[in-house]
Scaffold this motif. Structure first.
Motif, short mmCIF file in Angstrom:
data_model
loop_
_atom_site.label_atom_id
_atom_site.label_comp_id
_atom_site.label_asym_id
_atom_site.label_seq_id
_atom_site.Cartn_x
_atom_site.Cartn_y
_atom_site.Cartn_z
N VAL A 183 0.86 -1.18 0.00
CA VAL A 183 0.00 0.00 0.00
C VAL A 183 0.89 1.23 0.00
N TYR A 184 0.70 2.09 -0.99
CA TYR A 184 1.48 3.31 -1.10
C TYR A 184 0.61 4.48 -0.64
N GLN A 185 1.26 5.41 0.09
CA GLN A 185 0.57 6.61 0.53
C GLN A 185 1.22 7.83 -0.12
N CYS A 186 0.36 8.73 -0.59
CA CYS A 186 0.83 10.01 -1.11
C CYS A 186 0.37 11.10 -0.17
N ASN A 187 1.29 11.89 0.33
CA ASN A 187 0.98 12.99 1.25
C ASN A 187 1.33 14.30 0.56
N ALA A 188 0.30 15.13 0.28
CA ALA A 188 0.51 16.45 -0.31
C ALA A 188 0.20 17.49 0.76
N SER A 189 1.16 18.34 1.12
CA SER A 189 0.95 19.24 2.25
C SER A 189 1.56 20.60 1.96
N ASN A 190 0.92 21.62 2.54
CA ASN A 190 1.50 22.95 2.65
C ASN A 190 1.07 23.53 3.99
N GLN A 191 1.32 24.82 4.20
CA GLN A 191 1.05 25.40 5.52
C GLN A 191 -0.43 25.47 5.86
N HIS A 192 -1.32 25.25 4.87
CA HIS A 192 -2.75 25.37 5.12
C HIS A 192 -3.44 24.02 5.28
N GLY A 193 -2.72 22.91 5.11
CA GLY A 193 -3.35 21.62 5.29
C GLY A 193 -2.61 20.54 4.52
N TYR A 194 -3.23 19.36 4.50
CA TYR A 194 -2.59 18.25 3.81
C TYR A 194 -3.67 17.34 3.24
N LEU A 195 -3.24 16.50 2.26
CA LEU A 195 -4.06 15.43 1.70
C LEU A 195 -3.30 14.13 1.84
N LEU A 196 -4.01 13.06 2.20
CA LEU A 196 -3.39 11.74 2.30
C LEU A 196 -4.24 10.76 1.52
N ALA A 197 -3.62 10.04 0.58
CA ALA A 197 -4.35 9.06 -0.22
C ALA A 197 -3.61 7.74 -0.16
N ASN A 198 -4.38 6.65 0.03
CA ASN A 198 -3.85 5.30 -0.01
C ASN A 198 -4.14 4.71 -1.39
N ALA A 199 -3.19 4.05 -1.97
CA ALA A 199 -3.40 3.34 -3.23
C ALA A 199 -2.54 2.07 -3.18
N PHE A 200 -3.17 0.92 -3.30
CA PHE A 200 -2.37 -0.30 -3.23
C PHE A 200 -1.96 -0.75 -4.63
N VAL A 201 -0.84 -1.46 -4.66
CA VAL A 201 -0.37 -2.15 -5.86
C VAL A 201 -0.45 -3.64 -5.56
N SER A 202 -1.32 -4.32 -6.29
CA SER A 202 -1.53 -5.74 -6.06
C SER A 202 -1.11 -6.52 -7.29
N VAL A 203 -0.18 -7.46 -7.12
CA VAL A 203 0.29 -8.30 -8.22
C VAL A 203 -0.50 -9.60 -8.17
N LEU A 204 -1.22 -9.87 -9.26
CA LEU A 204 -2.20 -10.94 -9.25
C LEU A 204 -2.00 -11.84 -10.46
N ASP A 205 -2.01 -13.17 -10.26
CA ASP A 205 -2.07 -14.10 -11.38
C ASP A 205 -3.26 -15.03 -11.16
N MET A 206 -4.12 -15.13 -12.17
CA MET A 206 -5.33 -15.92 -12.06
C MET A 206 -5.69 -16.44 -13.44
N PRO A 207 -5.95 -17.76 -13.58
CA PRO A 207 -6.34 -18.31 -14.89
C PRO A 207 -7.64 -17.69 -15.36
N PRO A 208 -7.93 -17.75 -16.65
CA PRO A 208 -9.19 -17.17 -17.16
C PRO A 208 -10.40 -17.82 -16.49
N ARG A 209 -11.40 -17.00 -16.18
CA ARG A 209 -12.64 -17.47 -15.56
C ARG A 209 -13.81 -16.77 -16.22
N MET A 210 -14.89 -17.51 -16.46
CA MET A 210 -16.13 -16.94 -16.97
C MET A 210 -17.01 -16.52 -15.80
#
Length: 1175
Positions: free
Chosen positions: A422-449
């Motif tokens: 899970v990666y977090q991006c923190n954008a901040s200045n003197q008036h506040g901040y933003l925090l966002a979580n975004a995960f990177v998931s590596v997935l292998d799965m055979p084809p499914r209907m």
């Protein structure tokens, strides 16, 4: 040197672009089958706000919810340090959640938990972070104690009353009120500023009050605190020449020095203001001056933003919502009056807390794929971007060759399994901040209907058709379509395959029917699914309903004939005005039509036939018009004019097959109520020319409405106007009366004449009055109103009054003489010597000395006694002290009366006044007295409960009003048989007893109970009730099974079965033969046969060598033969079994007297064993 560095950077960028193999991130479908098996890092789905203010009276709840697979675990940091929840008994975490609950039932202060909290949600694939939640407890501090000196100001001068509310969290809402809790009126001259102060642009004499109070309302605690009130004293420049206030001349003709505008807020010629983007901008200018200045707003170099700007507080406040960067600049407020103007410039700066331009989103990749996370934010000043991985700075994490951080972007190349995070991006200045979580998931799965297997799709021919084939796999599989299992993949021509797997057939035809197969293929495998397509004929209406008109009472018929595919089932429904049609006894529907018999006006409307199959529909509509009301009359004509009449003639309209029974003539006049039509008269339906009786001096116009059995027609067109000539009034004003509103006046009032009773212009009234029986000349006045006040009268003296209406054409008739009275005053004398005698439990005799009637100073109404119950003489009984009144009308020399409905055994107080129509006299002396003891009220409740077959439990509550000292309870009870009552029995109970148990000699007998409480004065009100029916007692604790009918029947059936078995035994014994039941025939059966594992009964027991309990021993000590032997029965000797080997010896009667005297075996009485022996 600089040039070489730039070329190197450019080469690096070009190299990255060449190596970059862009692959779109995988979108995981929200399919339960996929999500159940999909392993993903945590995602925060719910959290508390960043600035979290809580109510100190409530428990604190800090929310943190997350999802992931496996289910995440949660931890918290407080003020940057690990928060050990287990060590604090007040803090708990919700199950399968990170939400904290902090309770204070066992003590503690919410303020001790203020601080910055952050939630961490973790599983084996990563860690997600919540925002940093600043927890603060709402505060509502008290207003500081202060003594406010009176504010003295000269009339016409400006003034500011300071509020200075206590600083609360969040800040309180301020407002100004007086002691009557009425808001201080605010206008252009007087208003409250944004800081809560009350501003006076100039002070008037009427502003002098002693109760200017600033109030602060705290939102969280819902409390209002009030500052000590200001006292405002206004010193006038000159004395008033008029006592009344005039809005056009507020200074009453006095000369008060005028002044040019000056600013009370803000001060100086310029100021500055900083506001954050998307917030609300409030600019304020409040000016002093005489006359009161007006405020105008401008923006230099541009126009005010019209859609976002609002002017409030009488133009003193400029409000801009959702501020953006273009709202920055110089704003000018100008205050001006007739003496001059001033300006103030406010320089507005717009800053911005960080806001998202491109928020990072979750990234799902297959092994060896590339991807990127982008985090772009803007603000003023420009925010700083920081990347974290699982809550730790990327810079301090272990190096990863597949990951590269380039400012606001992270690039992933050839990712491998196990690199999920899970990666977090923190954008901040003197008036506040933003925090966002975004995960990177590596997935292998055979084809499914994902769609349903072997789906059948039915479509209408010539329509565009879509065949869905949802699929998933990682890496993303390649999908191809085939028809009937043959040929190459379908794509091109009238076929089109979308990226989500859907196959489009642009125009379906009958030859397109068949089985379509979709195949998903990747390096991990293959999956396929089939869809069967059927093409159907269109459903359509071939004979549609047509518009028609129907006479009320007739039958309407709508057609709706349908043609559709034979293999499809269709339904036909009807609606009226887009609402479902209620079919029933009147409306009939078949496959091809709708019939409406007995049409009425409610059937009129738009009827729609809707034909639906499983896959398409068609509809057609037609309107039904019901013809019933008559057409309006025409060609109105006026003739034969007279002073108070005119002839009206008209031509009747079409009656629409329903004869006209009446004509309604209406009129409208253009002076008193123009445009309002009023009913004048009705006439029979066979007339079309009538003479109308009219009122004088009215400008009429007329219209006619035709009426038949169905209803009214629309009104006709109006006739020409006709104005009658004027005349003197005919009517006498009604409701003439004289009464005093003050002690020294009399108001003469009457009802004004109706508009149509005026008979001419300039209506006025002549009013006469004089003292009754004085013989004086009449005083009179002429007025146009409906009231005249006579001043300086004596108190409550009679007058003779009369009235007459008059207009320009003369005077109307005079009214009869009416007697009126001048005003009343407060009675001067109070009743004296108030006393009581003959005080009983509920009554008392009242005596007093009367007042002189002339001291009443008005119409004598009554001597009014006020009395109340001060207390009860019963210790601990709380009573209501509500005052009650009783009136006594008496003019005798020694008046008296009886006061009733008193409560016994109580202490009362009373006083008396004399009353006229408006006032009461001073109070008499106050008298105390106590009532005697009485009988008590009924018990508060009385319940009868059956605790068994022969027991009744009685419970009751003490009387609400004992009316004395309780000495006990009297319980009377007697049997009830229909309408007959048995001999009564009595039971005296102690005053502290509230229950009694009664033993019933016969449980089927019912009783009637009478319970009353007793004092020394006797028994009080009786509470009566009957015991419930025995058959309805669902709560009886036990049941005598031996008396139940079903049990007796069961016993009889068992006895009959035993008798039949005995007969069978005797019959079988007659066949002869002895057969052993066991290998050892001399051994008895077990008391209970054992079952084998297969469910069969095993007659071989471990205790085969033991004698049966109750068997007898022979003289030589040997065990006597078992009761199961046939030797002991009848004549069989030692024969034990019949020829077929069945066992028959258990239930025949034994003949050996010696054996019957011994204890019988338990086997001998068991019907179960006999049944097994016959099986």
């Amino acid at each position: 040197m600089m040039g070489q560095g730039a070329h190197a950077a450019l080469a690096l960028v070009l190299l990255l672009l060449l190596l970059w193999r862009q692959a779109a991130p995988i979108e995981v479908p929200q399919d339960p089958k996929i999500l159940q098996d999909l392993k993903q890092p945590p995602t925060i789905v719910k959290q508390s706000v960043k600035d979290y203010i809580v109510d100190p009276r409530d428990n604190i709840i800090i929310e943190c919810e997350a999802k992931g697979n496996p289910v995440p675990t949660f931890s918290w940091r407080r003020n940057g340090k690990f928060f050990n929840i287990g060590k604090d008994p007040r803090v708990t975490m919700r199950k399968r959640s990170g939400t904290l609950e902090i309770g204070f039932r066992s003590g503690g202060r919410p303020e001790d938990y203020e601080g910055e909290y952050q939630c961490f949600a973790s599983n084996e694939f990563g860690v997600a972070l919540s925002n940093k939640i600043l927890l603060r407890v709402s505060k509502a501090p008290l207003w500081p104690k202060e003594v406010l000196e009176p504010v003295v100001v000269t009339e016409g001068s400006p003034l500011v009353l300071l509020c200075n509310p206590p600083p609360g969290l969040p800040p309180p809402f301020t407002f100004w009120m007086n002691n009557a809790m009425t808001p201080i009126p605010q206008d252009k001259r007087v208003s409250m500023g944004l800081n809560g102060d009350l501003y006076f642009s100039n002070v008037l004499a009427k502003d002098a009050h002693t109760d200017y109070s600033c109030n602060a309302r705290f939102l969280f605690t819902h409390t209002i605190q009030q500052k000590n009130p200001f006292t405002l004293k206004v010193q006038p420049k000159e004395l008033y020449n008029d006592t009344s206030y005039n809005a056009t001349d507020p200074y009453g003709g006095r000369r008060v020095a005028e002044s040019t505008p000056t600013f009370l807020s803000p001060s100086g010629s310029e100021s500055s203001k900083m506001v954050l983007r998307d917030e609300q901008l409030l600019l304020e200018c409040i000016a002093a001056g005489l006359p009161t200045p007006t405020i105008k707003w401008f923006k230099k170099g541009g126009d005010l933003p019209g859609r976002k700007v609002k002017f409030e507080n009488f133009n003193k406040t400029l409000k801009i919502v959702n501020v953006s960067e273009e709202d920055a600049g110089e704003y000018v407020c100008m205050a001006n009056n007739q003496l001059g103007s001033i300006r103030h410039s406010i320089f507005v700066q717009v800053k911005a807390a960080p806001y998202w331009l491109d928020k990072p989103t979750n990234l799902v990749l297959a092994p060896d794929e590339n991807g990127r996370l982008v985090c772009r934010a803007n603000g003023n000043p420009k925010p700083n971007i920081q990347w974290l991985i699982n809550g730790q700075p990327v810079d301090s994490s272990p190096p990863n060759l597949s990951r590269q951080v380039l400012g606001d972007t992270i690039i992933f190349r050839s990712v491998q399994m196990g690199s999920s995070a899970v990666y977090q991006c923190n954008a901040s200045n003197q008036h506040g901040y933003l925090l966002a979580n975004a995960f990177v998931s590596v997935l292998d799965m055979p084809p499914r209907m994902l769609g349903p297997k072997n789906q059948l799709i039915k479509v209408i021919e010539n329509n565009r058709t879509f065949l869905d084939c949802p699929f998933f796999g990682s890496p993303l599989p390649e999908l191809r379509w085939f028809k009937n299992g043959q040929g190459s993949g379908l794509d091109g021509g009238q076929y089109r395959v979308y990226i989500n797997g859907t196959l489009e057939i642009k125009r379906a035809r009958s030859e397109d029917e068949g089985t379509y197969t979709c195949v998903a293929n990747s390096i991990l495998g293959t999956a396929e699914n089939q869809v069967r397509l059927e093409v159907k004929e269109q459903t359509r209406i071939v004979r549609a309903p047509e518009r028609q008109s129907a006479i009320r009472g007739s039958t309407a018929h709508f057609d709706c004939k349908v043609k559709s595919d034979p293999s499809l089932s269709v339904t036909v429904t009807w609606t009226k005005d887009d609402k479902p049609l209620q079919l029933g006894w009147r409306l009939r529907k078949d496959d091809e039509s709708l019939t409406i018999p007995n049409v009425n006006e409610g059937d009129e409307g738009m009827y729609t036939c809707t034909v639906k199959s499983d896959i398409d529909q068609d509809m057609a509509s037609a309107r039904l018009t019901v013809l019933d009301r008559p057409e309006p009359p025409m060609d109105l004509d006026l003739s034969d004019p007279a002073a108070r009449s005119v002839r009206l003639t008209w031509i009747p309209g079409n009656d629409n097959r329903s004869p006209i029974t009446q004509f309604l003539v209406q009129f409208e006049e253009d002076h008193w109520e123009p445009g309002r039509w009023q009913n004048l008269s009705t006439y029979p339906g066979d007339l079309n020319s009538v003479i109308l009786q009219l009122a004088p001096f009215v400008n009429y116009q007329f219209r006619v409405i035709a009426i038949n059995s169905v209803g009214q027609s629309q009104p006709s067109r109006p006739s020409p106007r006709y104005k009658t000539s004027g005349a003197a009034p005919d009517a006498i004003p009604r409701g003439l009366r004289g009464w005093g509103s003050k002690k020294d006046n009399m108001e003469i009032t009457w009802e004004p004449l109706l508009d149509l009773e005026r008979n001419g212009p300039n209506l006025h009234y002549n009013v006469w009055w004089r003292l009754k029986d004085s013989g004086d000349e009449w005083s009179n006045v002429t007025t146009i109103g409906s009231k005249h006040v006579i001043h300086n009268t004596e108190t409550y003296v009679p007058y003779e009054i009369k009235i007459q209406a008059r207009n320009e054409f003369g005077a109307g008739p005079e009214s009869n003489v009416v007697i009126g009275y001048s005003g009343e005053d407060k009675p001067t004398d109070a009743p004296t010597a108030l006393r009581v005698s003959k005080v009983e439990s509920t009554t008392a005799n009242i005596h007093w000395k009367p007042v002189a009637l002339n001291s009443v100073q008005g119409e004598f109404k009554e001597y009014r006694l006020y009395y109340w119950r001060e207390s009860s003489l019963v210790a601990g009984l709380v009573v209501s002290k509500e005052k009650k009144t009783k009136g006594f009308f008496s003019t005798v020399a020694e008046p008296s009366g009886i006061l009733s409905d008193l409560v016994p055994y109580s202490k009362y107080k009373m006083f008396m006044v004399v009353a006229n129509s408006r006032f009461e006299s001073p109070l008499s002396n106050t008298v105390e007295f106590t009532t005697k003891e009485g009988v008590p009220d009924a018990p508060k409740f009385f319940r009868i409960n059956r605790r068994g077959f022969d027991t009744l439990q009685l419970e009751w509550g003490k009387p609400l009003e004992p009316n004395g000292i309780l000495v006990g309870y009297l319980l009377k009870y007697q049997t009830v048989n229909g309408t007959r009552l048995g001999h009564p029995q009595f039971k005296n109970l102690l005053p502290n007893e509230t229950e009694f148990t009664l033993r019933l000699p016969d449980r089927s007998v019912r009783y009637k109970f009478f319970l009353s409480a007793r004092t020394q004065e006797g028994a009080g009100e009786v509470f009566a009730d009957e015991s419930p029916h025995f058959a309805n007692e669902a709560y009886i604790d036990q049941v005598d099974i031996a008396t139940q009918g079903w049990f007796i029947g069961l016993m009889c059936a068992i006895a009959l079965i035993i008798l039949i078995l005995l007969i069978v035994c005797f019959i079988k014994r007659s066949r002869g033969g002895k057969y052993p039941v066991r290998d050892k025939k001399d051994l008895p059966l077990d008391p209970v046969d054992q079952k084998d594992q297969d469910g069969s009964f095993d007659y071989h027991s471990d205790e085969d060598n033991k004698p049966l309990q109750g068997s007898q021993t022979s003289l030589d000590g040997n065990v006597k033969e078992s009761d199961d032997s046939l030797v002991d029965y009848g004549e069989g000797g030692d024969g034990q079994f019949n020829e077929d080997g069945s066992f028959i010896g258990q239930y025949t009667v034994k003949k050996d007297k010696d054996e019957t005297e011994g204890n019988e075996s338990s086997e001998a009485t068991s019907p179960v064993n006999a049944i097994y022996s016959l099986a």
